[in-house]
Design an enzyme around this catalytic site. Structure first.
Site, PDB file in Angstrom:
ATOM      1  N   SER A  75       0.826  -1.213   0.000  1.00 52.83           N
ATOM      2  CA  SER A  75       0.000   0.000   0.000  1.00 52.83           C
ATOM      3  C   SER A  75       0.859   1.261   0.000  1.00 52.83           C
ATOM      4  O   SER A  75       0.367   2.342  -0.305  1.00 52.83           O
ATOM      5  CB  SER A  75      -0.863   0.051   1.251  1.00 52.83           C
ATOM      6  OG  SER A  75      -1.526  -1.146   1.458  1.00 52.83           O
ATOM      7  N   HIS A 107      -2.410  -2.850  -6.362  1.00 52.21           N
ATOM      8  CA  HIS A 107      -2.887  -2.408  -5.054  1.00 52.21           C
ATOM      9  C   HIS A 107      -4.393  -2.626  -4.960  1.00 52.21           C
ATOM     10  O   HIS A 107      -5.191  -1.806  -5.438  1.00 52.21           O
ATOM     11  CB  HIS A 107      -2.508  -0.941  -4.814  1.00 52.21           C
ATOM     12  CG  HIS A 107      -2.895  -0.464  -3.460  1.00 52.21           C
ATOM     13  ND1 HIS A 107      -3.261   0.833  -3.189  1.00 52.21           N
ATOM     14  CD2 HIS A 107      -2.980  -1.126  -2.282  1.00 52.21           C
ATOM     15  CE1 HIS A 107      -3.565   0.933  -1.910  1.00 52.21           C
ATOM     16  NE2 HIS A 107      -3.404  -0.232  -1.344  1.00 52.21           N
ATOM     17  N   GLU A 163      -5.543  -0.165  -8.064  1.00 56.59           N
ATOM     18  CA  GLU A 163      -4.487   0.739  -8.527  1.00 56.59           C
ATOM     19  C   GLU A 163      -3.392  -0.154  -9.118  1.00 56.59           C
ATOM     20  O   GLU A 163      -2.847  -1.016  -8.425  1.00 56.59           O
ATOM     21  CB  GLU A 163      -3.891   1.539  -7.361  1.00 56.59           C
ATOM     22  CG  GLU A 163      -4.707   2.745  -6.939  1.00 56.59           C
ATOM     23  CD  GLU A 163      -4.021   3.556  -5.831  1.00 56.59           C
ATOM     24  OE1 GLU A 163      -4.186   4.775  -5.803  1.00 56.59           O
ATOM     25  OE2 GLU A 163      -3.321   2.973  -4.976  1.00 56.59           O
ATOM     26  N   ASN A 221      -3.894   6.356  -1.065  1.00 56.02           N
ATOM     27  CA  ASN A 221      -3.476   6.457   0.340  1.00 56.02           C
ATOM     28  C   ASN A 221      -2.674   7.730   0.624  1.00 56.02           C
ATOM     29  O   ASN A 221      -2.688   8.243   1.738  1.00 56.02           O
ATOM     30  CB  ASN A 221      -2.690   5.214   0.752  1.00 56.02           C
ATOM     31  CG  ASN A 221      -3.635   4.050   1.044  1.00 56.02           C
ATOM     32  OD1 ASN A 221      -4.838   4.245   1.178  1.00 56.02           O
ATOM     33  ND2 ASN A 221      -3.092   2.849   1.132  1.00 56.02           N
TER      34      ASN A 221
END
Ligand code: 3H9
Length: 690
Positions: free
Chosen positions: A408, A429, A441, A479
């Protein structure tokens, strides 16, 4: 007749074939010849019946969405349908692929509908922030009943041919050459003779409507609408079909349609429709793809198990690897249980569940990954651990296998550099729960080659994910922006806001939940571990974790949870803790408005998005919107953070960011140059600042 419409005669049956690739949308250049053809055929005594069919992969998939927001060129779809209904000879829609939106409405204008066994029929307009505007809300209930029509129109979900047949929407289902079947069907009907009743004059479905039960259903739907206008308008329009005359209900549908289509919510949702399709595009996407038959997944925990299920669901053979037999047994057991739950809920057949489970092979030996074409690791989030895993993969994976990490945050360039084949390394991801969340992702590292990336994008589509290609930075797009959104959370608490108040500002905005409820759901220990690894602190969240309050899983976090319940209850202890910590720091509590909460959380979110665009970590502003809507619950009616910035006003956002930057000196508030450019030009294009 035109490049987009063909007219053939099969004896006394006329076949009108729409040919407007890729999805036969009802663009102006289709509507015009279609209207002309219908008038001609209506008045031609040698024609006994008319079939409307489509060339290519699908029946009409709807109005042409690219024409929305522009002046409508005549004839409109409604006029075409009205003309259809003046035809005395039988008209038959021959449906293959998907009949969606205006496509289904066109078919509802015909006396009869026949479908290929694999066809799907639906009115998905609600997903574009509108309602069916070509009479769908008034005609569909006349065939299938008000409650079924309500469910179809408010959910936007299509139904299959068999269900449509059972419901009375379709008159016959065929396998094989549909046009031939449709022509024979039309000829037979014409031979039997009329009169043929248009749907507008039928009331089969409406006769026994229980309006009280209908209203109960609507009340339930309204609770789930979360600030979206379209589902409410859809429900109102279907109700009108029951309580008003056909013409009154049709006029009311039109008024609702016009209102919605001109509004921000529909603009936002149309933006997302095209953004999702755009996001999978990148230079080099058309290169030859690698073949993926078997996928290896390392780690059978929550994340790895969910990832493995996604692949099995998409039809891939999966080798699931764990360190010990016990962990493997546990992981496979959880997967089995998850499928069993889906069977119990009715979302998966017993047979499909067996098929999916049969795709799994468990192993504790890396050597068993040697025949995998793609290997995804979902092990502990630690660079040393990841490098060790990639070292082992490098030694056993076959040449050309794609090696993917589900990290992540970690630097994928560094992970790739630890192998002898960095060109085959990329990030996948997934978002938790990976078998449910749509977003993926796909992280392109410095040395990832285009065909590896293109293969990953293709694979993503096959497993039903919305893929967005992004670059490497800490946290990638989602994130990293999440960190910016949360950077003021603690400060807001210390200055006097409560978790409940902040969460409410979020849900009022349209989020499914606020950041504290989200943290409790995900587990506060995750953020705590990440902070510790990076030498960071968060005074309130850290203290809660030190007290063993990890959120829902421990029954206590920012909120209290009753045994087994998911409803957050405000905890006076947490509020006292916040006041104590504020007092220690000499911070006096003040009243904090919802507006201030939005400014200090969502403006930094947008600002970080602008920085990400400047750095070319995301290729387009709309890619960021796709990530935030599909991965983090940003309200669809606001189109994602970058689209919303345009609605909110970039000038206003910059002004407030500057204000907060002066007050706090925090970098998240320093306005990105690209945000200033948006204010000047109205565009997120990066060229001028690159
Ligand atoms: C409506 O009908 C309003 C009426 O009630 C009222 C009228 C008065 N228009 O999705 P794909 C493009 S509202 C224009 O990748 P798939 C799409 O952008 C409409 N373009 O294919 C893409 O372009 P590109 C209600 C459209 O095989 C290409 O076609 N109907 C439209 O995965 C391929 O699309 C809907 O909401 C359109 N209507 O899926 C249905 N549809 O290649 C919307 C697609 O340049 N469409 N494009 O990126 C879909 O759900 C899917 O496209 C479909 C095929 C299931 C049909």
């Amino acid at each position: 007749m035109s490049n987009f419409l063909k007219l053939n005669r099969e004896g006394d049956v006329a076949v009108v074939t729409i040919d407007n690739p890729p999805v036969n949308a009802l663009s102006f250049h289709v509507r015009e010849p279609l209207m002309q053809a219908l008038v001609e055929l209506r008045d031609d005594p040698s024609v006994a019946a008319i079939v409307i069919a489509c060339a290519g992969r699908t029946f009409v998939a709807g109005a042409d969405i690219t024409e929305f927001g522009k002046p409508m060129q005549q004839p409109e779809l409604r006029a075409i349908i009205a003309t259809l209904e003046t035809i005395a000879k039988p008209t038959v829609a021959a449906i293959h692929g998907t009949a969606l939106g205006g496509g289904l409405e066109l078919a509802l204008g015909c006396h009869f509908r026949v479908a290929d066994a694999g066809a799907k029929l639906g009115l998905p307009e609600v997903k574009l922030g509108i309602l069916p505007g070509g009479g769908g809300t008034v005609r569909l209930p006349r065939l299938v009943g008000a409650v079924k029509a309500l469910r179809m129109i408010v959910s936007g979900a299509p139904i299959g041919a068999a269900e449509a047949h059972e419901a009375g929407l379709v008159d016959a289902v065929f396998e094989g050459d549909l046009t031939t079947h449709a022509v024979n069907f039309a000829r037979e009907i014409a031979r039997k003779g009329g009169p043929f009743t248009p749907v507008r004059d039928r009331d089969d479905g409406l006769k026994d409507t229980d309006l009280a039960a209908f209203d109960v259903e609507v009340a339930e739907l309204a609770k789930k609408a979360r600030g979206l206008d379209a589902p409410i308008a859809c429900a109102r329009a279907v109700r009108n079909a029951v309580t008003l005359s056909f013409d009154e209900a049709l006029a009311a549908e039109r008024a609702l349609f016009v209102d919605l289509v001109g509004g921000d919510q529909s603009r936002a949702q149309r933006h997302l429709f095209f953004a999702e399709r755009e996001a999978a595009k990148f230079p080099g996407k058309d290169t030859a793809k690698r073949r993926i038959a078997r996928v290896g997944v390392i780690g059978a925990g929550t994340m790895g198990g969910g990832i493995a299920m996604s692949f099995a669901n998409g039809g891939y053979a999966v080798t699931l690897l764990e360190a010990s037999h016990e962990a493997l047994r546990h992981g496979l057991g959880t997967i089995e249980k998850n499928y069993a739950v889906s069977v119990t809920r009715g979302s998966l057949t017993e047979e499909a569940s067996h098929e999916r489970l049969a795709r799994f092979k468990g192993s504790t030996d890396y050597a068993d990954l040697a025949d995998c074409d793609l290997i995804v690791e979902a092990v502990f989030e630690d660079m040393a651990v990841k490098k060790e895993v990639f070292g082992r993969l490098d030694a056993i994976a076959k040449p050309g296998a794609i090696l993917a990490t589900n990290t992540s945050y970690l630097d994928i360039n560094e992970i790739a550099a630890s192998t002898s084949r960095p060109q085959d390394v990329l990030g996948l991801h997934f978002f938790s729960p990976a078998n449910v969340m749509k977003l993926l992702e796909i992280v392109r590292a410095e040395k990832t080659v285009p065909d590896a990336l293109a293969t990953a994008v293709d694979m993503a589509r096959r497993i039903g994910k919305v893929a967005v290609v992004v670059g490497v930075c800490h946290g990638f797009v989602g994130n990293r922006m999440l960190a910016a959104r949360g950077s003021e959370s603690e400060a807001l608490l210390l200055e006097g806001a409560t978790p409940r108040q902040i969460d409410k500002a979020f849900t009022d905005f349209g989020w499914p939940m606020g950041p504290f409820q989200m943290g409790d759901l995900a587990g506060l220990d995750i953020g705590w571990r990440n902070r510790k690894a990076r030498g960071q602190t968060a005074v309130i969240a850290d203290t809660l974790c030190e007290q063993g309050r990890f959120g829902q899983k421990t029954g206590r976090g920012f909120y209290l949870y009753e045994a087994g319940a998911r409803t957050p209850v405000a905890d006076p202890e947490v509020e006292a803790l916040i006041r104590d910590k504020a007092a220690e720091r000499g911070i006096a509590a003040r009243t904090i408005s919802a507006e201030e909460i939005i400014e200090r959380t969502l403006y930094p979110l947008v600002n970080e998005g602008a920085k990400i665009l400047e750095e070319k970590i995301a290729a387009r502003a709309s890619d960021i919107d796709v990530i935030w809507v599909n991965g983090y619950g940003f309200p669809v009616g606001k189109g994602g953070p970058m689209f919303w910035a345009g609605l909110e006003g970039p000038g206003k956002i910059i002004g407030r960011l500057e204000y907060w930057y002066q007050r706090t000196g925090k970098d998240v508030f320093r306005p990105a140059p690209l945000l200033k450019r948006l204010a000047e030009t109205g565009s997120w294009e990066t060229d001028a600042i690159a």
